[in-house]
Design a protein around this motif. Structure first.
Motif, mmCIF file in Angstrom:
data_model
loop_
_atom_site.group_PDB
_atom_site.id
_atom_site.type_symbol
_atom_site.label_atom_id
_atom_site.label_comp_id
_atom_site.label_asym_id
_atom_site.label_seq_id
_atom_site.Cartn_x
_atom_site.Cartn_y
_atom_site.Cartn_z
ATOM 1 N N GLY A 185 25.097 -31.843 1.097
ATOM 2 C CA GLY A 185 25.613 -31.881 2.411
ATOM 3 C C GLY A 185 24.388 -31.364 3.052
ATOM 4 O O GLY A 185 23.368 -30.786 2.858
ATOM 5 N N PRO B 178 29.124 -34.536 3.591
ATOM 6 C CA PRO B 178 29.411 -33.989 4.798
ATOM 7 C C PRO B 178 28.238 -33.151 5.702
ATOM 8 O O PRO B 178 27.213 -32.717 5.179
ATOM 9 C CB PRO B 178 30.201 -32.797 3.961
ATOM 10 C CG PRO B 178 29.672 -32.524 2.731
ATOM 11 C CD PRO B 178 29.296 -33.781 2.299
ATOM 12 N N HIS C 55 30.840 -33.922 10.669
ATOM 13 C CA HIS C 55 32.052 -33.866 10.116
ATOM 14 C C HIS C 55 32.869 -32.454 10.488
ATOM 15 O O HIS C 55 33.954 -32.206 10.438
ATOM 16 C CB HIS C 55 32.081 -34.019 8.659
ATOM 17 C CG HIS C 55 31.480 -35.157 8.510
ATOM 18 N ND1 HIS C 55 30.312 -35.432 8.038
ATOM 19 C CD2 HIS C 55 32.097 -36.599 8.554
ATOM 20 C CE1 HIS C 55 30.020 -36.652 7.731
ATOM 21 N NE2 HIS C 55 31.039 -37.359 8.087
ATOM 22 N N GLY D 284 33.623 -29.407 1.803
ATOM 23 C CA GLY D 284 33.592 -29.999 3.026
ATOM 24 C C GLY D 284 34.003 -31.504 3.034
ATOM 25 O O GLY D 284 33.281 -32.307 2.297
ATOM 26 N N ASN D 285 34.882 -31.988 3.833
ATOM 27 C CA ASN D 285 35.055 -33.391 3.920
ATOM 28 C C ASN D 285 34.415 -34.194 4.888
ATOM 29 O O ASN D 285 34.023 -34.108 6.055
ATOM 30 C CB ASN D 285 36.727 -33.530 4.766
ATOM 31 C CG ASN D 285 37.462 -34.726 4.743
ATOM 32 O OD1 ASN D 285 36.632 -35.967 3.849
ATOM 33 N ND2 ASN D 285 38.296 -34.939 5.250
ATOM 34 N N ALA D 286 34.062 -35.385 4.130
ATOM 35 C CA ALA D 286 32.746 -36.408 4.816
ATOM 36 C C ALA D 286 33.390 -37.396 5.406
ATOM 37 O O ALA D 286 32.803 -38.247 5.778
ATOM 38 C CB ALA D 286 31.762 -36.828 3.600
#
Length: 319
Positions: free
Chosen positions: A51, A110, A131, A213-215
């Motif tokens: 990320g 992310p 994001h 973490g959401n991408a």
């Protein structure tokens, strides 16, 4: 890359520092846009990167928006377009930053934006394409879309992402009147996910990525709806109609009308279609004589304000 540096730590997190050389503030130039292309490719293709954290290397803040001197050159080129092919090429050119931010948003990794100081116009649009967004809770934070004040409209996702976060009604004064977004309001609306002391920002950004973490942006989730619903809803009718009437009653400007059209048309369709709608209206707005006049007047005013300050500095240096 000339404007970004990348450091990858042992956890696979890329610290991306935005620092345009030779300038006191970061601005979006053609060179920066080319570097974003390269950055996206690196983030997408490098298996060592888990990320990324995007921050500024400038004390002045994250990014002051588009380079307006370059923008005037772009406008001259776009205004010269006559044939259908030239107009299509012009729209594609005007959509360059929007397309690049969307590529960053959909790169599959992310990306966290860490913001101190100012994030204006295209700089704020770049932030919204990340994001997860964290801001320093300091008094010098300044986040806004100033485009309408210089005869333009946010053309890199501002009219599409902001209302998809804050809702249509709440977004109107920020987009149409250039009202700065107060930090507490920005956090409440999801423009920023958190406000923290400056010394905690990087660790919080790393922690979000390492925590999974959401991408995927919320508007890319199936079933996403604009908060409060869009223009074709009871709330939308109550907010959009009076706002349109109030602002157009004093005489329509290209940017005011086109911002309203971006919102009305763009919020009824998926994000990619909305971004294409915004790009077309941005191109048409920038081609208007009023836009070139407003930008030139703003630059002239800024130059006249800078001259006395420069003179004082010279006097102090030679006294």
């Amino acid at each position: 890359m000339d404007n970004f540096t990348i450091e990858i730590d042992g956890d696979g997190i890329a610290l991306v520092t935005f620092d345009v050389p030779g300038r006191s503030m970061n601005t979006i130039t053609a060179s920066v846009q080319r570097d974003i292309d390269e950055l996206v490719i690196r983030l997408t293709d490098d298996p060592a990167i888990r990320g990324a954290v995007l921050r500024s290397g400038k004390a002045s803040g994250f990014c002051a928006g588009a380079d307006l001197n370059e923008m005037l050159d772009d406008i001259k080129r776009w205004r010269a377009a006559r044939t259908q092919e030239e107009l299509r090429d012009g729209v594609a050119d005007a959509a360059g930053l929007s397309r690049r931010i969307r590529a960053l948003e959909t790169c599959g990794k992310p990306v966290v934006a860490v913001v101190e100081g100012l994030a204006l116009g295209g700089g704020l649009e770049l932030v919204l394409g990340c994001h997860y967004r964290i801001a320093a809770d300091k008094t010098d934070l300044h986040i806004a879309f100033p485009e309408a004040g210089i005869g333009l409209l946010p053309g890199a996702g501002g009219t599409q992402r902001l209302p998809r976060l804050a809702g249509l009604g709440a977004s109107l004064p920020y987009l149409l009147d250039c009202k700065p977004i107060a930090l507490a309001d920005a956090v409440a609306a999801g423009v920023f996910h958190a406000a923290l002391p400056a010394e905690q920002l990087l660790e919080a950004a790393r922690g979000w990525i390492l925590g999974g973490g959401n991408a995927v942006a919320p508007w890319d989730d199936k079933g996403f709806k604009v908060p409060g619903n869009g223009p074709h809803s009871p709330a939308g009718y109550n907010q959009f109609g009076p706002a349109m009437a109030a602002r157009l009653a004093d005489g329509q400007t290209p940017w005011t009308g086109n911002i309203l059209k971006c919102l009305y048309e763009g919020l009824q369709v998926p994000i990619d279609a909305g971004l294409r709608i915004e790009s077309r209206y941005f191109f048409n707005t920038a081609r208007s004589p009023e836009a070139a006049e407003h930008i030139a007047a703003f630059l002239a005013s800024r130059a006249s304000r800078a001259k006395p300050a420069a003179a004082v500095s010279v006097d102090k240096a030679t006294s």
